[in-house]
Design a protein around this motif. Structure first.
Motif, PDB file in Angstrom:
ATOM      1  N   ALA A  58      -5.105  -0.273  -4.578  1.00 13.06           N
ATOM      2  CA  ALA A  58      -6.491  -0.680  -4.301  1.00 13.06           C
ATOM      3  C   ALA A  58      -6.526  -1.861  -3.332  1.00 13.06           C
ATOM      4  CB  ALA A  58      -7.208  -1.044  -5.597  1.00 13.06           C
ATOM      5  N   ALA A  59      -5.548  -2.752  -3.443  1.00  7.88           N
ATOM      6  CA  ALA A  59      -5.463  -3.877  -2.501  1.00  7.88           C
ATOM      7  C   ALA A  59      -5.238  -3.349  -1.086  1.00  7.88           C
ATOM      8  CB  ALA A  59      -4.332  -4.825  -2.913  1.00  7.88           C
ATOM      9  N   ARG A  60      -4.306  -2.413  -0.955  1.00 11.62           N
ATOM     10  CA  ARG A  60      -4.039  -1.840   0.374  1.00 11.62           C
ATOM     11  C   ARG A  60      -5.246  -1.065   0.910  1.00 11.62           C
ATOM     12  NH1 ARG A  60       1.079  -1.159   2.512  1.00 11.62           N
ATOM     13  NH2 ARG A  60       2.705  -2.094   1.256  1.00 11.62           N
ATOM     14  N   ALA A  61      -5.900  -0.319   0.020  1.00  9.68           N
ATOM     15  CA  ALA A  61      -7.046   0.485   0.459  1.00  9.68           C
ATOM     16  C   ALA A  61      -8.204  -0.403   0.925  1.00  9.68           C
ATOM     17  CB  ALA A  61      -7.503   1.408  -0.672  1.00  9.68           C
ATOM     18  N   SER A  62      -8.155  -1.678   0.579  1.00  6.10           N
ATOM     19  CA  SER A  62      -9.172  -2.636   1.016  1.00  6.10           C
ATOM     20  C   SER A  62      -8.705  -3.390   2.257  1.00  6.10           C
ATOM     21  CB  SER A  62      -9.468  -3.643  -0.101  1.00  6.10           C
ATOM     22  OG  SER A  62      -9.643  -2.996  -1.340  1.00  6.10           O
ATOM     23  N   VAL A  63      -7.566  -4.069   2.122  1.00  5.32           N
ATOM     24  CA  VAL A  63      -7.121  -4.993   3.160  1.00  5.32           C
ATOM     25  C   VAL A  63      -6.633  -4.240   4.406  1.00  5.32           C
ATOM     26  CG1 VAL A  63      -5.525  -6.899   3.655  1.00  5.32           C
ATOM     27  CG2 VAL A  63      -6.615  -6.733   1.403  1.00  5.32           C
TER      28      VAL A  63
END
Ligand SMILES: [Zn+2]
Length: 509
Positions: A253-258
Motif C-alpha cells: 500500500a505504501a508503494r501503491a501510494s508513493v
C-alpha cells in the motif's frame, strides 16, 4: 624583557584607545529569532547561507559523530552568537580560530569567536560533535526516531537539534550538503540529489545535495536498509523513493501510494505552476509514528498511514507543501495556515479530480459537521497559538477559508492566485497579510472581512462558504436554518483518506 613589556603596554594602550569607539557596537546576538510561538528558536545577529553536514553513524549503537560547517553573514556587530543544538560539542572554530562555547537553556549553543564579527562580514563556523541522539531529550522529547535497522530525523518544528547545529527557524533558509558514512549494506536518505557514494574499509559514504534554499526543519536524514526506486516524472524530473525492507503488510500500500509521486507532482504543477526543486520523492521508514512531513524534495511518510490501503490524498498533501511551505516558507510559525490550509485544499482539489467529492461539498461538510459550540471553531487558523499549531481546524477550517476565497473572487482569479503566489515568492518567506495583499491585488477586491471571518475569529462564521449566487444560510428563516443543521451533507467519499494526512493530535512531533 623590559622592552617587550613596554611594547605590550603600548599595544594595550592602543587597544584601549580603540575600544570606546566600537566596543558598545559589538553585542551578543539574541538567543531567539523573535518568534512569539517559540521565543528561543532560531537566533539573532546572523544569517546562514549554507550547511555542510558531514557525519558518521553506527545504527547498532545509535552513535552519531560529525562536523558541520556553516557559512554565515553577520547582520549586526557580533561579540557572540548562538546556534540551536542538542548533542555534545567538542570544538568550535570561527574563521579558522578556536572559539569558546557554552550551552544554555534547552538547545542554545553560545559561541564567542576569538575576533568579533563585524556587521556584513562572512563567517565560516565549524562545529565538531557527537552523541546518541535517541537518548538526548529536549523539552521532554527527542525528534530522532530509531528504527529496527537505523534512525530517522523528521519533525516539525524541531528536528535539526539532534543531528546538526543550526539557526533553527524557517525564516533563515540555506542550501545543504549532507554526507553520511554508514556501515556497508545500509543506505542514507536525505534531501535533493544523491551526488555520490564511496566505500572504504567497511563503511559507505552517501553524499546528498539540496541546491535550493531549505528551512532547517525540512532537512531530513534516514539511515537503514531500504528498497530504492528511481525514475523520472513524465516531465523529466528525477524521482527517488525509498521503502524500508521491513514494512510488512503495509509495504504494498505504501508503494501503491508513493510510487504515484511523479504523476501527482505533474498534476499539482498544473495548479501551482512549475515544480520548484530539482528532484522529488518520498521515503517510508519502519517507524511507529503516524504522521507525514513535507521534508524538502523527499517526503517522510509513516507506514501506519498506509495501514488501511493506498492513500494518494496524503501524497498530494505532502507534495503540495513543496510549493506551499517549502519553496514559499513561513516567516513566523503563527502563519502555519499558509502551509496547512493550502496542502489540505490540494487534497480537496484531488478529491474533486477523482470524483470523490468537490471542494465545495467538502467545505460544506466541514462547516455543517461542527456545531457552533464545537471547540473546533475556537481555533483561529490564522493565529492558532503554539499548542494548536497543528490542530485539525488549521487544516479543515483553513481549507474552508480557501474555498470561501474561491467563491468570493471566482474560479478564474482564484486559480491565478493559487499559481501566481508560489512563483511570486519562490524560495522565499511570507506572512498571511502578504498573501492577503497578493490576493487583493490579483482579484481587485478587498478581502479583509473574509480573512477576519475565516482565519482570525474564534467563532463559527454565521454564513458558510456559499458559492456566489447561492442562498446564504443566514438569509434563511431560522426554522429553515435549523433544519439545514439537522441534515448535514453526506460525508464525501474522500473524507477519511483526507483526514489520514492529519498529524495525530496531542503527539508532539
Ligand atoms: Zn501538512
Amino acid at each position: 624583557m623590559r622592552k617587550r613589556l613596554i611594547v605590550s603596554a603600548a599595544g594595550a594602550l592602543s587597544l584601549f584607545l580603540a575600544v570606546p569607539a566600537s566596543a558598545s557596537d559589538f553585542q551578543p546576538g539574541a538567543a531567539g529569532v523573535g518568534d512569539s510561538y517559540y521565543p528561543t528558536y532560531g537566533n539573532g545577529g546572523y544569517r546562514v547561507s549554507h550547511y555542510d553536514i558531514r557525519l558518521k553513524y553506527q545504527p547498532a549503537t545509535d552513535e552519531l559523530e560529525g562536523t558541520t560547517t556553516l557559512l554565515a553573514t553577520a547582520t549586526q556587530d557580533l561579540s557572540r552568537f548562538n546556534l540551536d543544538f542538542a548533542l555534545n560539542v567538542s570544538e568550535v572554530r570561527v574563521n579558522g580560530r578556536p572559539a569558546t562555547f557554552a550551552t544554555s537553556g534547552e538547545q542554545e549553543l553560545q559561541i564567542t569567536p576569538a575576533r568579533p564579527l563585524a556587521k556584513g562580514s562572512q563567517a565560516t563556523v565549524v562545529v565538531r560533535y557527537k552523541g546518541v541522539p535517541s537518548t538526548v531529550k529536549k523539552y521532554g522529547f527527542t525528534a530522532w526516531l530509531r528504527t529496527p535497522d537505523g534512525a530517522v530525523a523528521a519533525g516539525e518544528p524541531e528536528s535539526a537539534w539532534w543531528w546538526f547545529p543550526s539557526n533553527d527557524h524557517p525564516s533563515d533558509k540555506a542550501t545543504f550538503d549532507v554526507s553520511v558514512q554508514v556501515p556497508d549494506g545500509n543506505q542514507v536518505i536525505s534531501n535533493g540529489i544523491l551526488t555520490g557514494t564511496s566505500s572504504q574499509a567497511g563503511w559507505t559514504r552517501y553524499s546528498w545535495r539540496e541546491n535550493k534554499p531549505q528551512a532547517t526543519y525540512l532537512a531530513t536524514l534516514a539511515v537503514g536498509k531500504f528498497d530504492i526506486s528511481t525514475d523520472t516524472t513524465p516531465s523529466g524530473l528525477p524521482v527517488y523513493n525509498a521503502y524500508s525492507k521491513d514494512l510488512g503488510d503495509n509495504a504494498d500500500a505504501a508503494r501503491a501510494s508513493v510510487e504515484r509521486t511523479g504523476e501527482l507532482v505533474d498534476w499539482l504543477s498544473g495548479i501551482f505552476g512549475d515544480y520548484p526543486f530539482s528532484s522529488v520523492g518520498g521515503y517510508v521508514p519502519n517507524v511507529p509514528t503516524g504522521f507525514a512531513l513535507e521534508t524538502q524534495t523527499r517526503v517522510f511518510y509513516s507506514p501506519r498511514q498506509f495501514a488501511k490501503g493506498a492513500n494518494t490524498s496524503v501524497v498530494v498533501h505532502e507534495l503540495a507543501h513543496q510549493w506551499y511551505g517549502d519553496s514559499v516558507s513561513l516567516s513566523r510559525w503563527s502563519d502555519i495556515w499558509l502551509n496547512e490550509g493550502f496542502a489540505r485544499y490540494a487534497q480537496f482539489l484531488w478529491s474533486e479530480h477523482e470524483n470523490e467529492g468537490t471542494a465545495q461539498e467538502l467545505a460544506d461538510y466541514v462547516y455543517a459537521s461542527h456545531p457552533a459550540d464545537d471547540p473546533f471553531w475556537s481555533v483561529k487558523p490564522g493565529d492558532p497559538g503554539p499548542d494548536d499549531q497543528f490542530a485539525g481546524a488549521v487544516y479543515d477550517r483553513g481549507a474552508v477559508a480557501i474555498q470561501a476565497l474561491r467563491n468570493a473572487v471566482g474560479d478564474e482569479k482564484f486559480f491565478r492566485i493559487l499559481k501566481g503566489w508560489p512563483s511570486e515568492r519562490r524560495y522565499g518567506n511570507a506572512t498571511i497579510p502578504e498573501f492577503q495583499a497578493y490576493a487583493e491585488k490579483v482579484s481587485g477586491q478587498k478581502l479583509g472581512g473574509l480573512f477576519d471571518t475565516w482565519l482570525f475569529t474564534a467563532a463559527k462564521p454565521a454564513v458558510g462558504p456559499v458559492p456566489a449566487g447561492a442562498p446564504a444560510a443566514a438569509s434563511l428563516a431560522p426554522a429553515a436554518a435549523d433544519r439545514r443543521d439537522e441534515q448535514p451533507p453526506a460525508e464525501p467519499k474522500s473524507w477519511k483518506k483526507i483526514q489520514e494526512a492529519n498529524p495525530p493530535q496531542g503527539v508532539r512531533h
